[in-house]
Design a protein around this motif. Structure first.
Motif, short mmCIF file in Angstrom:
data_model
loop_
_atom_site.label_atom_id
_atom_site.label_comp_id
_atom_site.label_asym_id
_atom_site.label_seq_id
_atom_site.Cartn_x
_atom_site.Cartn_y
_atom_site.Cartn_z
N ILE A 142 6.97 35.34 -29.25
CA ILE A 142 6.81 35.54 -27.81
C ILE A 142 7.26 34.28 -27.07
O ILE A 142 6.64 33.22 -27.19
N ALA A 143 8.35 34.41 -26.34
CA ALA A 143 8.84 33.31 -25.49
C ALA A 143 8.97 32.01 -26.26
O ALA A 143 8.64 30.93 -25.76
N GLY A 144 9.46 32.11 -27.50
CA GLY A 144 9.66 30.92 -28.31
C GLY A 144 8.45 30.47 -29.10
O GLY A 144 8.53 29.48 -29.83
N TYR A 145 7.36 31.18 -29.00
CA TYR A 145 6.14 30.83 -29.73
C TYR A 145 5.82 31.93 -30.75
O TYR A 145 6.25 33.08 -30.61
N GLU A 146 5.06 31.56 -31.77
CA GLU A 146 4.66 32.52 -32.81
C GLU A 146 3.17 32.84 -32.69
O GLU A 146 2.35 31.94 -32.58
N ARG A 199 2.02 46.88 -23.52
CA ARG A 199 0.85 47.04 -24.38
C ARG A 199 0.79 48.40 -25.06
O ARG A 199 0.36 48.51 -26.21
N GLU A 200 1.18 49.46 -24.35
CA GLU A 200 1.15 50.79 -24.96
C GLU A 200 2.13 50.87 -26.13
O GLU A 200 1.77 51.28 -27.23
N ALA A 201 3.40 50.46 -25.87
CA ALA A 201 4.42 50.54 -26.91
C ALA A 201 4.11 49.60 -28.07
O ALA A 201 4.27 49.95 -29.25
N GLU A 202 3.65 48.39 -27.74
CA GLU A 202 3.41 47.41 -28.79
C GLU A 202 2.18 47.77 -29.63
O GLU A 202 2.13 47.48 -30.82
N THR A 203 1.18 48.37 -29.01
CA THR A 203 0.01 48.83 -29.78
C THR A 203 0.45 49.78 -30.88
O THR A 203 0.06 49.65 -32.04
N LEU A 260 -3.60 42.50 -27.19
CA LEU A 260 -2.32 42.26 -26.50
C LEU A 260 -2.56 41.82 -25.07
O LEU A 260 -1.77 41.06 -24.50
N GLY A 261 -3.65 42.28 -24.47
CA GLY A 261 -4.00 41.83 -23.13
C GLY A 261 -4.29 40.35 -23.09
O GLY A 261 -3.93 39.64 -22.14
N VAL A 262 -4.94 39.85 -24.15
CA VAL A 262 -5.21 38.40 -24.24
C VAL A 262 -3.90 37.64 -24.34
O VAL A 262 -3.72 36.58 -23.71
N LEU A 263 -2.95 38.15 -25.14
CA LEU A 263 -1.64 37.49 -25.25
C LEU A 263 -0.93 37.51 -23.90
O LEU A 263 -0.28 36.52 -23.52
N ASN A 264 -1.03 38.62 -23.19
CA ASN A 264 -0.40 38.68 -21.87
C ASN A 264 -1.00 37.65 -20.92
O ASN A 264 -0.29 37.02 -20.13
N ASP A 265 -2.32 37.49 -20.98
CA ASP A 265 -2.97 36.50 -20.12
C ASP A 265 -2.40 35.10 -20.37
O ASP A 265 -2.34 34.27 -19.46
N TYR A 266 -2.00 34.87 -21.61
CA TYR A 266 -1.52 33.53 -21.97
C TYR A 266 -0.02 33.37 -21.71
O TYR A 266 0.43 32.32 -21.23
N TYR A 267 0.75 34.41 -22.03
CA TYR A 267 2.21 34.27 -22.00
C TYR A 267 2.89 34.94 -20.82
O TYR A 267 3.89 34.43 -20.30
N ALA A 268 2.44 36.10 -20.40
CA ALA A 268 3.20 36.91 -19.43
C ALA A 268 3.40 36.17 -18.12
O ALA A 268 2.53 35.42 -17.66
N ILE A 289 -8.57 54.70 -44.10
CA ILE A 289 -8.48 53.57 -43.18
C ILE A 289 -7.77 53.99 -41.90
O ILE A 289 -6.74 54.64 -41.91
N TYR A 290 -8.36 53.58 -40.77
CA TYR A 290 -7.75 53.76 -39.46
C TYR A 290 -7.86 52.45 -38.70
O TYR A 290 -8.63 51.56 -39.08
N PHE A 291 -7.10 52.36 -37.60
CA PHE A 291 -7.10 51.15 -36.79
C PHE A 291 -7.45 51.50 -35.35
O PHE A 291 -6.98 52.50 -34.81
N ASP A 292 -8.29 50.68 -34.75
CA ASP A 292 -8.79 50.93 -33.41
C ASP A 292 -7.72 50.54 -32.38
O ASP A 292 -7.45 49.36 -32.15
N GLN A 293 -7.10 51.54 -31.77
CA GLN A 293 -6.03 51.27 -30.82
C GLN A 293 -6.51 50.48 -29.61
O GLN A 293 -5.79 49.62 -29.10
N GLN A 294 -7.73 50.75 -29.16
CA GLN A 294 -8.24 50.05 -27.99
C GLN A 294 -8.39 48.56 -28.26
O GLN A 294 -8.07 47.72 -27.40
#
Length: 460
Positions: free
Chosen positions: A225-229, A297-301, A260-268, A249-254
């Protein structure tokens, strides 16, 4: 000789009389050294033994302990007991061999010891009140912790053992104390009825889940993301994971969406305030505009979930929405158009070099040009500007040679052949409806250098 025989005969008759009297006596009395429930009842009738036993039983106490602590005791007589002991005493006396009374008379140890097998009932409410009076629940207690799967960088996924706390199982408390009283116990340890963890380390269900998780130990999803890992590691994956009723096994989409919202808060950069080094005013703060990007967030989730089910480590950029993403956090970069409304000037920079500059006319007061960080999203040549003029209260259609739209409300850059002059205070009396009016003789050059997605920086 006859005299001796006579004396012996008299003695024998006397002894036989005593024996038969004893035999008759012990047909109605318990033999010597007989005890019932640790209470001596030898040489007593059923009535006397019953009264003696009931008295002893009513005074029976059970001490309530918890490790080294003693909470108090419960006295049976306080529990409204109903003691039915006569049938057992009658049966005991009937089974007694009264002919052995003489042997029992000289015996040094109890020959008959009965256990507490009589019928005893106690009032449930009385028992509950007695327990509550001890204030067993009025202390801070620790809840039991279930065994659970955890992750550690050194050992990978593992089962963290359960921990038994000291919260008392109230459902068992009265029942178990009741049983202890009926068994004749003298102490009851509360630690025997602590609430047990529901899930234990040895549970097969947990063992099966652990085996399923092993394949995720070395799985890493790395987002560039923007040059960061940003690495999504096994412990993060575990926090998203759950098992359905069939153990799949399932994964919680929410939860992934929130991550991803936390990442957006930091990078977006979308809707961000930026600092910008302007040509004539030095450092200025830019208001948010259409320029900016964020993780979709929808597509990346869904993309992350697909990666997880595939079970293969990946390194990739996330799905991005918005304008200006270029692999860095600087979405203005060094190629942009700068609109300085205070100086009524416009500049075009390419790769950090100033290529063009021109005076302009921006919005008149009341139809002001809205400042912000924008980007060109449409170019047309020629074009027609269509809209409503709030100053004349009329619709208009205005042909222009060049049009570059940069926001979502109709603002753009275009040539304005009708303007008598540009720059200075022209905007005060002959300002635009919000667009950036540009001299026709330079507008074509701006149009040629500009490209879709090029940042347009507008500030006062």
């Amino acid at each position: 000789m006859k005299k001796k025989l006579k004396i012996m005969l008299v003695g024998l008759i006397f002894l036989l009389g005593i024996y038969f009297m004893g035999d008759w006596y012990y047909a109605q009395h318990f033999a010597n050294n007989t005890s019932f429930a640790s209470v001596e009842i030898g040489n007593t009738t059923i009535e006397t033994a019953e009264a003696k036993l009931i008295h002893a039983i009513q005074n029976h106490q059970i001490r309530m302990t918890e490790g080294d602590k003693e909470w108090g005791s419960i006295l049976l007589s306080d529990l409204d007991p109903d003691i039915q002991i006569r049938p057992q005493l009658e049966a005991l006396l009937a089974e007694q061999n009264q002919s052995s009374w003489l042997v029992r008379l000289v015996a040094s140890a109890n020959e008959t010891e009965e256990t507490l097998t009589f019928n005893l009932t106690i009032a449930p409410q009385a028992l509950n009140d007695a327990i509550q009076s001890l204030d067993l629940m009025q202390v801070d207690r620790e809840l039991s912790q279930d065994a659970q799967i955890d992750y550690d960088e050194n050992q990978g996924f593992y089962i963290r053992p359960e921990e038994t706390g000291n919260v008392i199982n109230e459902e068992k408390l009265t029942k178990k104390v009741h049983e202890a009283i009926l068994n004749g116990d003298t102490t009851f340890d509360l630690s025997s009825i602590y609430q047990e963890p529901e899930l234990k380390q040895s549970d097969q269900e947990l063992q099966t889940k652990l085996e399923q998780l092993k394949k995720y130990e070395d799985l890493h999803i790395t987002l560039l993301i923007a040059g960061y890992e940003e690495s999504i590691t096994a412990d993060q994956i575990l926090s998203w994971m759950y098992f359905d009723e069939y153990g799949d096994i399932y994964f919680d989409q929410q939860l992934i969406y929130e991550y991803l919202g936390v990442l957006n808060d930091y990078y977006a950069t979308y809707d961000d305030y930026r600092y910008f080094e302007s040509t004539m005013q030095g450092t200025v703060q830019l208001l948010p505009g259409t320029l900016g990007w964020s993780i979709d967030r929808e597509a990346e989730t869904q993309a992350i979930i697909n990666d997880l089910y595939a079970g293969i480590s990946v390194v990739r950029e996330p799905a991005i929405v918005g304008v200006g993403y270029n692999g860095t956090l600087d979405d203005v970069t060094d190629s942009y158009i700068e609109v300085d409304m205070s100086y009524q000037m416009m500049f075009l920079y390419l790769d950090g070099q100033l290529i063009l500059s021109t005076p302009i006319v921006t919005g008149q007061i009341g139809t002001d040009t809205v400042p912000g960080a924008y980007a060109i999203w449409n170019k047309e040549s020629p074009s027609e500007l269509v809209g409503y003029n709030p100053r004349t209260e009329k619709d208009y259609v205005q042909p222009v040679e060049y049009w570059m739209a940069f926001d979502d409300t109709g603002q753009g850059i275009h040539d304005a052949s009708w303007q008598p002059y540009f720059g200075g205070d022209a905007y005060l009396t002959n300002g635009s409806l919000g667009c950036v009016n540009t001299p026709p003789d330079i507008m074509a050059t701006f149009y040629d250098y500009a490209y879709l997605g090029m940042p347009v920086i507008v500030f006062e």
